[in-house]
Scaffold this motif. Structure first.
Motif, PDB file in Angstrom:
ATOM      1  N   CYS A  12       0.840  -1.202   0.000  1.00 23.23           N
ATOM      2  CA  CYS A  12       0.000   0.000   0.000  1.00 23.23           C
ATOM      3  C   CYS A  12       0.875   1.252   0.000  1.00 23.23           C
ATOM      4  N   GLY A  13       0.225   2.389  -0.072  1.00 24.18           N
ATOM      5  CA  GLY A  13       0.939   3.664  -0.054  1.00 24.18           C
ATOM      6  C   GLY A  13       1.697   3.892   1.243  1.00 24.18           C
ATOM      7  N   HIS A  14       1.148   3.412   2.337  1.00 26.62           N
ATOM      8  CA  HIS A  14       1.832   3.550   3.630  1.00 26.62           C
ATOM      9  C   HIS A  14       3.151   2.783   3.596  1.00 26.62           C
ATOM     10  N   CYS A  15       3.135   1.607   2.988  1.00 21.33           N
ATOM     11  CA  CYS A  15       4.370   0.817   2.859  1.00 21.33           C
ATOM     12  C   CYS A  15       5.419   1.593   2.063  1.00 21.33           C
ATOM     13  N   GLU A  16       4.992   2.191   0.957  1.00 18.86           N
ATOM     14  CA  GLU A  16       5.919   2.991   0.145  1.00 18.86           C
ATOM     15  C   GLU A  16       6.525   4.113   0.980  1.00 18.86           C
ATOM     16  N   GLN A  17       5.694   4.791   1.756  1.00 16.25           N
ATOM     17  CA  GLN A  17       6.172   5.910   2.571  1.00 16.25           C
ATOM     18  C   GLN A  17       7.146   5.434   3.643  1.00 16.25           C
ATOM     19  N   THR A  18       6.849   4.279   4.245  1.00 12.68           N
ATOM     20  CA  THR A  18       7.734   3.731   5.276  1.00 12.68           C
ATOM     21  C   THR A  18       9.109   3.417   4.690  1.00 12.68           C
ATOM     22  N   VAL A  19       9.132   2.799   3.508  1.00 15.73           N
ATOM     23  CA  VAL A  19      10.397   2.471   2.848  1.00 15.73           C
ATOM     24  C   VAL A  19      11.136   3.752   2.463  1.00 15.73           C
ATOM     25  N   LYS A  20      10.406   4.723   1.932  1.00 14.37           N
ATOM     26  CA  LYS A  20      11.026   5.985   1.535  1.00 14.37           C
ATOM     27  C   LYS A  20      11.685   6.670   2.734  1.00 14.37           C
ATOM     28  N   THR A  30      20.310  11.639  -1.197  1.00 13.96           N
ATOM     29  CA  THR A  30      19.812  12.965  -1.549  1.00 13.96           C
ATOM     30  C   THR A  30      18.365  12.937  -2.039  1.00 13.96           C
ATOM     31  N   ASP A  31      17.910  11.808  -2.617  1.00 11.25           N
ATOM     32  CA  ASP A  31      16.531  11.701  -3.098  1.00 11.25           C
ATOM     33  C   ASP A  31      16.150  10.230  -3.183  1.00 11.25           C
ATOM     34  N   VAL A  32      14.851   9.956  -2.961  1.00 13.04           N
ATOM     35  CA  VAL A  32      14.356   8.577  -2.991  1.00 13.04           C
ATOM     36  C   VAL A  32      13.030   8.540  -3.730  1.00 13.04           C
ATOM     37  N   THR A  33      12.874   7.551  -4.613  1.00  9.40           N
ATOM     38  CA  THR A  33      11.603   7.278  -5.270  1.00  9.40           C
ATOM     39  C   THR A  33      11.295   5.809  -5.044  1.00  9.40           C
ATOM     40  N   VAL A  34      10.064   5.520  -4.571  1.00  4.63           N
ATOM     41  CA  VAL A  34       9.668   4.146  -4.284  1.00  4.63           C
ATOM     42  C   VAL A  34       8.412   3.826  -5.079  1.00  4.63           C
ATOM     43  N   ASN A  35       8.382   2.644  -5.709  1.00  8.93           N
ATOM     44  CA  ASN A  35       7.219   2.204  -6.476  1.00  8.93           C
ATOM     45  C   ASN A  35       6.864   0.784  -6.062  1.00  8.93           C
ATOM     46  N   ARG A  36       5.725   0.622  -5.382  1.00 14.33           N
ATOM     47  CA  ARG A  36       5.355  -0.708  -4.884  1.00 14.33           C
ATOM     48  C   ARG A  36       4.966  -1.663  -6.005  1.00 14.33           C
ATOM     49  N   GLU A  37       4.395  -1.137  -7.115  1.00 13.47           N
ATOM     50  CA  GLU A  37       3.989  -2.012  -8.203  1.00 13.47           C
ATOM     51  C   GLU A  37       5.189  -2.691  -8.872  1.00 13.47           C
ATOM     52  N   SER A  38       6.267  -1.940  -9.040  1.00 16.24           N
ATOM     53  CA  SER A  38       7.470  -2.514  -9.658  1.00 16.24           C
ATOM     54  C   SER A  38       8.416  -3.106  -8.627  1.00 16.24           C
ATOM     55  N   GLU A  39       8.077  -2.925  -7.337  1.00 14.26           N
ATOM     56  CA  GLU A  39       8.918  -3.393  -6.229  1.00 14.26           C
ATOM     57  C   GLU A  39      10.336  -2.827  -6.307  1.00 14.26           C
ATOM     58  N   ASP A  58      15.408  -3.263   8.144  1.00 14.63           N
ATOM     59  CA  ASP A  58      15.096  -2.796   9.498  1.00 14.63           C
ATOM     60  C   ASP A  58      13.666  -2.255   9.574  1.00 14.63           C
ATOM     61  N   ALA A  59      13.144  -1.764   8.451  1.00 13.29           N
ATOM     62  CA  ALA A  59      11.774  -1.246   8.392  1.00 13.29           C
ATOM     63  C   ALA A  59      10.748  -2.371   8.230  1.00 13.29           C
ATOM     64  N   GLY A  60      11.229  -3.602   8.049  1.00 11.29           N
ATOM     65  CA  GLY A  60      10.320  -4.731   7.996  1.00 11.29           C
ATOM     66  C   GLY A  60      10.044  -5.310   6.616  1.00 11.29           C
ATOM     67  N   TYR A  61      10.860  -4.955   5.636  1.00 11.77           N
ATOM     68  CA  TYR A  61      10.663  -5.433   4.267  1.00 11.77           C
ATOM     69  C   TYR A  61      11.890  -6.206   3.804  1.00 11.77           C
ATOM     70  N   THR A  62      11.733  -6.970   2.757  1.00  9.23           N
ATOM     71  CA  THR A  62      12.842  -7.706   2.171  1.00  9.23           C
ATOM     72  C   THR A  62      13.427  -6.872   1.044  1.00  9.23           C
ATOM     73  N   ALA A  63      14.751  -6.764   1.008  1.00  8.87           N
ATOM     74  CA  ALA A  63      15.394  -5.947  -0.017  1.00  8.87           C
ATOM     75  C   ALA A  63      16.669  -6.609  -0.510  1.00  8.87           C
ATOM     76  N   HIS A  64      16.982  -6.348  -1.772  1.00  7.68           N
ATOM     77  CA  HIS A  64      18.270  -6.775  -2.327  1.00  7.68           C
ATOM     78  C   HIS A  64      18.610  -5.908  -3.530  1.00  7.68           C
TER      79      HIS A  64
END
Length: 65
Positions: A12-20, A30-39, A58-64
């Motif tokens: 959801c949008g909240h997830c995007e904001q949390t990751v951002k 310096t800048d961050v763009t997050v897109n949940r649809e494209s992961e 640390d925010a609770g998501y899987t990343a690589h």
């Protein structure tokens, strides 16, 4: 320099904001763009990719890179 990382688990949008916000808290970002649809998260700056992945995890998501 732009670094793109894959972020899994955003639904959801909240997830995007949390990751951002997590990524913006990393030094040398310096800048961050997050897109949940494209992961994807695109991060501008000189931050180390390991630090970016750790911040997302640390925010609770899987990343690589």
């Amino acid at each position: 320099m732009t670094t793109t990382i894959t972020v899994e688990g955003m639904s959801c949008g909240h997830c995007e904001q949390t990751v951002k916000e997590a990524l913006q808290g990393v030094s040398d970002v310096t800048d961050v763009t997050v897109n949940r649809e494209s992961e994807q998260a695109s991060v501008d700056g000189k931050a180390d990719v390991t630090a970016l992945v750790e911040a997302v995890e640390d925010a609770g998501y899987t990343a690589h890179a």
